[in-house]
Each structure stands twice: as C-alpha cells, then as structure tokens.
Design an enzyme around this catalytic site. Structure first.
Site, PDB file in Angstrom:
ATOM      1  N   PHE A   1       0.811  -1.222   0.000  1.00 24.00           N
ATOM      2  CA  PHE A   1       0.000   0.000   0.000  1.00 24.00           C
ATOM      3  C   PHE A   1       0.844   1.272   0.000  1.00 24.00           C
ATOM      4  CE2 PHE A   1       0.971  -0.066   4.528  1.00 24.00           C
ATOM      5  CZ  PHE A   1       1.096   1.280   4.817  1.00 24.00           C
TER       6      PHE A   1
ATOM      7  N   LYS B   1      -1.178  -7.471  -9.222  1.00 28.65           N
ATOM      8  CA  LYS B   1      -2.132  -7.527  -8.102  1.00 28.65           C
ATOM      9  C   LYS B   1      -1.783  -6.362  -7.178  1.00 28.65           C
ATOM     10  CE  LYS B   1      -2.983  -8.455  -4.308  1.00 28.65           C
ATOM     11  NZ  LYS B   1      -3.433  -7.434  -3.342  1.00 28.65           N
TER      12      LYS B   1
ATOM     13  N   GLU C   1       9.255  -3.909  13.046  1.00 25.75           N
ATOM     14  CA  GLU C   1       9.026  -2.782  12.126  1.00 25.75           C
ATOM     15  C   GLU C   1       7.706  -2.122  12.525  1.00 25.75           C
ATOM     16  OE1 GLU C   1       7.800  -3.641   8.042  1.00 25.75           O
ATOM     17  OE2 GLU C   1       9.127  -2.052   7.334  1.00 25.75           O
TER      18      GLU C   1
ATOM     19  N   GLU D   1      -4.877  -3.897  -2.068  1.00 24.06           N
ATOM     20  CA  GLU D   1      -6.331  -3.714  -1.995  1.00 24.06           C
ATOM     21  C   GLU D   1      -6.691  -2.458  -1.194  1.00 24.06           C
ATOM     22  OE1 GLU D   1      -4.461  -5.722  -0.433  1.00 24.06           O
ATOM     23  OE2 GLU D   1      -5.204  -6.304   1.538  1.00 24.06           O
TER      24      GLU D   1
ATOM     25  N   SER E   1       5.275  -6.900   3.288  1.00 20.29           N
ATOM     26  CA  SER E   1       5.770  -7.239   4.622  1.00 20.29           C
ATOM     27  C   SER E   1       6.594  -8.535   4.595  1.00 20.29           C
ATOM     28  CB  SER E   1       4.595  -7.402   5.581  1.00 20.29           C
ATOM     29  OG  SER E   1       3.809  -8.491   5.161  1.00 20.29           O
TER      30      SER E   1
ATOM     31  N   CYS F   1       9.458   1.863   3.307  1.00 18.59           N
ATOM     32  CA  CYS F   1      10.319   0.723   3.665  1.00 18.59           C
ATOM     33  C   CYS F   1      11.732   1.186   3.936  1.00 18.59           C
ATOM     34  CB  CYS F   1      10.321  -0.303   2.548  1.00 18.59           C
ATOM     35  SG  CYS F   1      11.038   0.345   1.039  1.00 18.59           S
TER      36      CYS F   1
HETATM   37  P1  NAD Z   1       1.520  -6.602   3.031  1.00 24.38           P
HETATM   38  O1  NAD Z   1       2.521  -7.676   3.069  1.00 24.38           O
HETATM   39  O2  NAD Z   1       0.430  -6.618   4.030  1.00 24.38           O
HETATM   40  O3  NAD Z   1       0.797  -6.595   1.591  1.00 24.38           O
HETATM   41  C1  NAD Z   1       1.557  -6.692   0.410  1.00 24.38           C
HETATM   42  C2  NAD Z   1       0.721  -7.417  -0.641  1.00 24.38           C
HETATM   43  O4  NAD Z   1       0.474  -8.754  -0.201  1.00 24.38           O
HETATM   44  C3  NAD Z   1      -0.624  -6.766  -0.883  1.00 24.38           C
HETATM   45  O5  NAD Z   1      -0.879  -6.760  -2.261  1.00 24.38           O
HETATM   46  C4  NAD Z   1      -1.593  -7.662  -0.123  1.00 24.38           C
HETATM   47  O6  NAD Z   1      -2.859  -7.734  -0.711  1.00 24.38           O
HETATM   48  C5  NAD Z   1      -0.922  -9.019  -0.187  1.00 24.38           C
HETATM   49  N1  NAD Z   1      -1.227  -9.835   1.006  1.00 24.38           N
HETATM   50  C6  NAD Z   1      -1.576  -9.401   2.246  1.00 24.38           C
HETATM   51  N2  NAD Z   1      -1.739 -10.443   3.086  1.00 24.38           N
HETATM   52  C7  NAD Z   1      -1.497 -11.562   2.368  1.00 24.38           C
HETATM   53  C8  NAD Z   1      -1.481 -12.957   2.680  1.00 24.38           C
HETATM   54  N3  NAD Z   1      -1.768 -13.386   3.908  1.00 24.38           N
HETATM   55  N4  NAD Z   1      -1.169 -13.832   1.704  1.00 24.38           N
HETATM   56  C9  NAD Z   1      -0.860 -13.393   0.462  1.00 24.38           C
HETATM   57  N5  NAD Z   1      -0.863 -12.084   0.109  1.00 24.38           N
HETATM   58  C10 NAD Z   1      -1.168 -11.176   1.048  1.00 24.38           C
HETATM   59  O7  NAD Z   1       2.329  -5.215   3.065  1.00 24.38           O
HETATM   60  P2  NAD Z   1       1.749  -3.746   3.188  1.00 24.38           P
HETATM   61  O8  NAD Z   1       1.244  -3.537   4.566  1.00 24.38           O
HETATM   62  O9  NAD Z   1       0.860  -3.443   2.038  1.00 24.38           O
HETATM   63  O10 NAD Z   1       3.088  -2.894   2.965  1.00 24.38           O
HETATM   64  C11 NAD Z   1       3.950  -2.526   4.004  1.00 24.38           C
HETATM   65  C12 NAD Z   1       5.144  -3.453   4.085  1.00 24.38           C
HETATM   66  O11 NAD Z   1       5.832  -3.479   2.839  1.00 24.38           O
HETATM   67  C13 NAD Z   1       6.178  -3.009   5.094  1.00 24.38           C
HETATM   68  O12 NAD Z   1       6.656  -4.133   5.781  1.00 24.38           O
HETATM   69  C14 NAD Z   1       7.287  -2.402   4.253  1.00 24.38           C
HETATM   70  O13 NAD Z   1       8.575  -2.412   4.836  1.00 24.38           O
HETATM   71  C15 NAD Z   1       7.227  -3.290   3.068  1.00 24.38           C
HETATM   72  N6  NAD Z   1       7.844  -2.666   1.909  1.00 24.38           N
HETATM   73  C16 NAD Z   1       9.062  -3.128   1.525  1.00 24.38           C
HETATM   74  C17 NAD Z   1       9.719  -2.534   0.454  1.00 24.38           C
HETATM   75  C18 NAD Z   1      11.073  -3.002   0.035  1.00 24.38           C
HETATM   76  O14 NAD Z   1      11.509  -2.649  -1.053  1.00 24.38           O
HETATM   77  N7  NAD Z   1      11.783  -3.781   0.834  1.00 24.38           N
HETATM   78  C19 NAD Z   1       9.108  -1.476  -0.234  1.00 24.38           C
HETATM   79  C20 NAD Z   1       7.835  -1.052   0.194  1.00 24.38           C
HETATM   80  C21 NAD Z   1       7.215  -1.659   1.260  1.00 24.38           C
END
Ligand code: NAD
Length: 519
Positions: free
Chosen positions: A171, A195, A403, A198, A248, A303
C-alpha cells in the site's frame, strides 16, 4: 476505456459523483478490457484523513485470476516477437503520459493513501524514472558474443523473456512499486498480471489506463484485485513463470516459499528497520533535518524510512534538538498545503502503531515525544499519529525489534563507531542504513564493514536511481536479484547460450572425434 473508480477517485467520494448512492467499483483488467468482477467479496477504499469511501475493490475469484493469466499467456505468443524498438517506443509514450497526468494521479494517490501531494508526486516520479530507464532496453537486454572460442566456433547469449510474470504490491507506494515491476517486465518481452494493494489501488489503476493509452496491446498487461486467495492463485498457477513481490516480511516469505515450490522465479522485497548512525563530527543541522524528514515523512510508512537513530558518543546530546525538530512538523490531511505528516493508511494500522508505542512505554523506554494524542481540526476522524520519539531504547525491546511502520523513531546511544556497526549488523533486517559524519575515513570504514544492502553517506534514504538496482539485503529480501536496473533485466529474462559453428563447405579434415578437444 476507463475504470470508473479511478476516474472519480480524485473527488472526495464517488457516491456523490455517481449519484446512485453506491460507491464506484474498481475493475479488473483482463485481455485489454476493464471488467466488473463477479465476486461476492468487496472491500471499501477509504480516505485515511476523512474516512470517506472512495470506491469498492473486488477480491477476484480464482477463475478470474486464471482468466487473467491465460490472457497474458496468449498475448505472450505475439508480444515476445514484437521488435525491441516497438516495445521501447511504447515506454517512451508511456513516460510522457505519466508526466502529463502526474498532478491528477497525485491527487488520487493522496486521497486513498494519505501522503502529502508533493510526496505523492515523488511516489509517481520515482516510478516514472523506471519507465524512462525502460526506454534503454535496447542496450540493457543485449547479450554477449565471443568470436572463435574454438576453431570456427562462436559463443553468444540471448536474453529471452520468460512468459507470464506476476507482481504483488504494497500500500505504501501505489505508484512507484507497480512501476518498478510491469514496465521492465513488459519491455523485456514478458506479459504481466498485476495484483495491486487492496488498500489503495485507484492511482495504480490510473497508471494502468495510461499504459494502455501508450500502446500496450491487449492481454500484455492484466490486473486482478484481492488478498491472499488471489496471491496464492498467482503463486501456484502453472503458466506464471516469475513473481515480483514487495510488502511485509511475513507475506513476502510466504510468497517466496509458495512460488518457489511451484517452480517460479521469485523476488521478495520485505520489511525493514533502517538505522541512521550519527557521529559527533557530522553537520548538526543538516543531520537533524535529514533524520526528522526520513523518520516522519510519509508518516513513517516507507520501507526505507529511518526508524532507528544510533547516536555515537557526544552525539547523544543532540536528542533534545532532534525532538524539537520533530515538534515543528505540521500534521494535517495530505491534500492540505504545508502538511509534513499525513495520516497513516487505515484505522487498523493506527491501532497497531499505538499498541507498539504502548509496548515501548511498558518496556521502560523514555517517551521523549508522544504523538499518540494529536488533534487535527477539521479531520477529527483521520488516522493521525504525530511524530513520536523514544530514547533509552535497548535492542531487546519490541519497539527496536519490530518494524513499526509509523511516525516513530527509536533512539539508541553507543560509545564508538565500531559499536554502532556491530549493533546494526546484529539486526536481522538489511534494507538501508545511513551514516552522518564529516570524516571520509569513518565513511569508508562504515561502507566496507556494514552488512546492509543500501548505504547512505549523509543521505538518510539511500534508494538507488533506476540505472542501479534496489539492493536491500539479508532479512529484508528473499531472492538474488532486486527490482529495476540491470538486475531486473536478468530477473525478467532467461539467458540462453548458443555455441555455433558454420562450415564453408563439406570438406572433412579430422573425421569422427570421440574425445573432448584441448583447445
Ligand atoms: P503486506 O505484506 O500486508 O501486503 C503486500 C501485498 O500482499 C498486498 O498486495 C496484499 O494484498 C498481499 N497480502 C496481504 N496479506 C497476504 C497474505 N496473507 N497472503 C498473500 N498475500 C497477502 O504489506 P503492506 O502492509 O501493504 O506494505 C507494508 C510493508 O511493505 C512493510 O513491511 C514495508 O517495509 C514493506 N515494503 C518493503 C519494500 C522493500 O523494497 N523492501 C518497499 C515497500 C514496502
């Protein structure tokens, strides 16, 4: 050709615009058509400053995911043979369209995600730079050639596209991170199923619309929405060859394992705890400004945000000035002029951050600045948390280990640069780190000894420009190759090595040979 929701999202609520009483719906993109999902499961996209419902997003069915993947597979058969110049020219048109539409997309992005308008423009701009770099694919995708590796034999490599690639995005950068993925995948000759998050897919959909306007053919780019079921369907689909994930650590690890088990190439960019090490010889004002901006900008939801400050030696005396600097930041809705810190993305995110702050207090850290109880006139329902600073933090505390992904900076003090390096290297994450100093010798030692993939010297958020690659490491990454730059060209292509010999005529010199030749 338009996703209704994305068209209306820059208005405060799509209910008012549609006049039907129902929020607009976000479409799937399958085989070049924006289509309504047949799913029964929907989620509201909510403005985090006002709680206004902007639109509804579907959680697509597994059959719809299958349709999107099959459409990408069919399109691959012709797209892979589209001349590289034609693919590049689409990217050239695409970068111009993104630039032209940046103010409109930034407005949508700020409304659905919460970040300030200038920061939303930065989000789009960082993605735009990747599209600009994609225009150089003619040279980036070149193979290698060595003439005459043996008598009359030449060896050369082809960098061929893989087929259907999938991207799963978080997000916090709804423009930049989708643009890390599909432009480079497409320009290498792959087709794609995206994808988006959401939580805020509207600005992503506006960028997708522009890609079609730039000339991306039917089926080459597809979009499905949803959560775990959709992601799992992509990770296990027999026709998906590669998966790019950003999000994440828990989900990234799951995606990496599931995708790998099903034979896919996977890159997972995951969570972080980024340290800024401050030596007492650093430029004080510059450093304090950098720390405050990197810790609290985007409400700490980057991130690469600085979430830990390590004050070395006499630099520990800078804490009151750091707190004073954080207090000057203006908390308000992202679209209001002069805002420094917008709301966090959702009520659930706010609750999670607040409970981590409570945990820090219980664990005995000193709450040097408490952002829990902020009041933002006119936006009483917003998910606001003010800049929060913890001092006297130890490495055992949850606020250090987890985090937080909010506007919370934890501050530790150590005696020497060696102590700081050891502390950072013990932390499992490896996304980014910064050193603040005026000493070239200290900087050189630091860059050599620190075990983190992206290092900033007097730079708080060292995200490389797209001519390089994003090189987060250790616990922040699974897979060898990072997003964008030269590494992603490797990720999105298969190297084929050809060893060839051509005969001038049919004159036989040495007959049958059954041994390995000594060249
Ligand atoms: P998230 O992991 O909750 O969601 C990421 C994606 O995974 C979304 O599209 C979501 O719909 C999907 N998802 C969520 N739960 C799922 C599940 N149980 N099974 C399969 N898919 C699932 O992450 P977020 O909260 O949207 O983003 C924040 C996180 O992203 C932070 O931890 C941040 O550090 C990380 N991030 C990392 C980088 C990097 O380059 N290392 C860059 C941006 C964000």
């Amino acid at each position: 050709m338009s996703t209704i929701a994305s068209k209306e999202a820059s208005k405060e609520s799509s209910r008012d615009v549609a006049g039907s009483g129902a929020p607009a719906t976000v479409k799937l993109l399958i085989n070049g058509e924006f289509v309504e999902s047949k799913t029964a499961e929907w989620r509201e996209i909510v403005n985090p400053a006002t709680q206004a419902v902007l639109a509804r997003v579907p959680f697509a069915t597994v059959a719809e995911v299958d349709e999107a993947v099959r459409s990408a597979h069919a399109a691959f058969q012709t797209w892979k043979d589209t001349p590289v110049g034609a693919r590049m020219r689409i990217m050239l048109r695409y970068q111009a369209l993104i630039r032209e539409h940046m103010p409109r997309i930034a407005k949508t992005l700020s409304a659905e995600q919460g970040k300030t308008i200038p920061d939303a423009e930065g989000d789009i701009f960082r993605g735009l730079e990747v599209v600009e770099h994609a225009c150089s694919i003619g040279t980036l995708q070149q193979g290698e050639f060595v003439e005459n590796v043996a008598g009359g034999v030449d060896t050369y490599t082809l960098r061929q596209p893989l087929g259907v690639c999938a991207g799963i995005t978080p997000f916090n950068f709804p423009a930049m991170i989708p643009l890390w993925m599909f432009p480079m995948a497409l320009v290498c000759g792959n087709t794609f199923v995206l994808k988006p998050s959401e939580q805020d897919p509207l600005s992503t959909m506006q960028l997708v619309e522009l890609a079609l306007e730039a000339g991306v053919p039917k089926g080459v780019l597809n979009v499905v929405h949803g959560g775990k079921d959709v992601v799992d369907a992509l990770c296990t689909h027999e026709l998906v060859k590669a998966i790019s994930f950003v999000g994440s650590t828990a989900v990234g690890t799951h995606v990496y394992r599931l995708g790998s088990e099903h034979g896919k190439r996977v890159q997972s960019m995951m969570g972080a705890k980024n340290h800024a090490v401050v030596l007492p010889d650093a430029n004080r004002e510059q450093t304090l400004n950098a720390l405050a901006g990197a810790a609290f900008g985007a409400a700490g939801q980057r991130c690469m945000a600085t979430s830990v400050a390590v004050l070395v030696g006499a630099a520990r005396e800078w804490l009151p000035d750091l707190v004073a600097k954080a207090k000057t930041l203006k908390i308000n809705a992202g679209h209001e002029a002069g805002t420094d810190v917008g709301p966090v993305v959702s009520r659930a995110a706010k609750q999670r951050i607040l409970s981590l702050i409570d945990a820090g207090v219980k664990e005995g850290a000193t709450l040097a600045l408490d952002g829990r109880d902020v009041h933002v006139p006119g936006y009483e329902q917003g998910n606001f948390i003010g800049p929060t600073v913890f001092a006297d933090v130890t490495t055992e505390m949850e606020i250090y280990r987890t985090e937080i992904f909010g506007p919370v900076l934890v501050v530790l003090s150590v005696a020497t640069l060696d102590d700081a390096i050891a502390l950072v290297n013990r932390n499992p994450f490896g996304n980014g780190v910064g050193l603040f100093t005026q000493s070239g010798a200290a900087a050189r030692k630091f860059q050599s000894e620190i075990d983190i993939g992206q290092v900033g010297i007097n730079i708080p958020i060292p995200v490389p420009v797209p001519f390089f690659s994003f090189t987060g490491s250790r616990g922040s990454k699974l897979g060898d190759l990072g997003p964008y730059g030269k590494q992603v060209v490797q990720f999105y292509t298969q190297t084929k090595t050809v060893t060839a010999r051509w005969f001038d005529d049919d004159t036989v010199n040495d007959g049958v040979n059954t041994t390995i030749r000594l060249r």
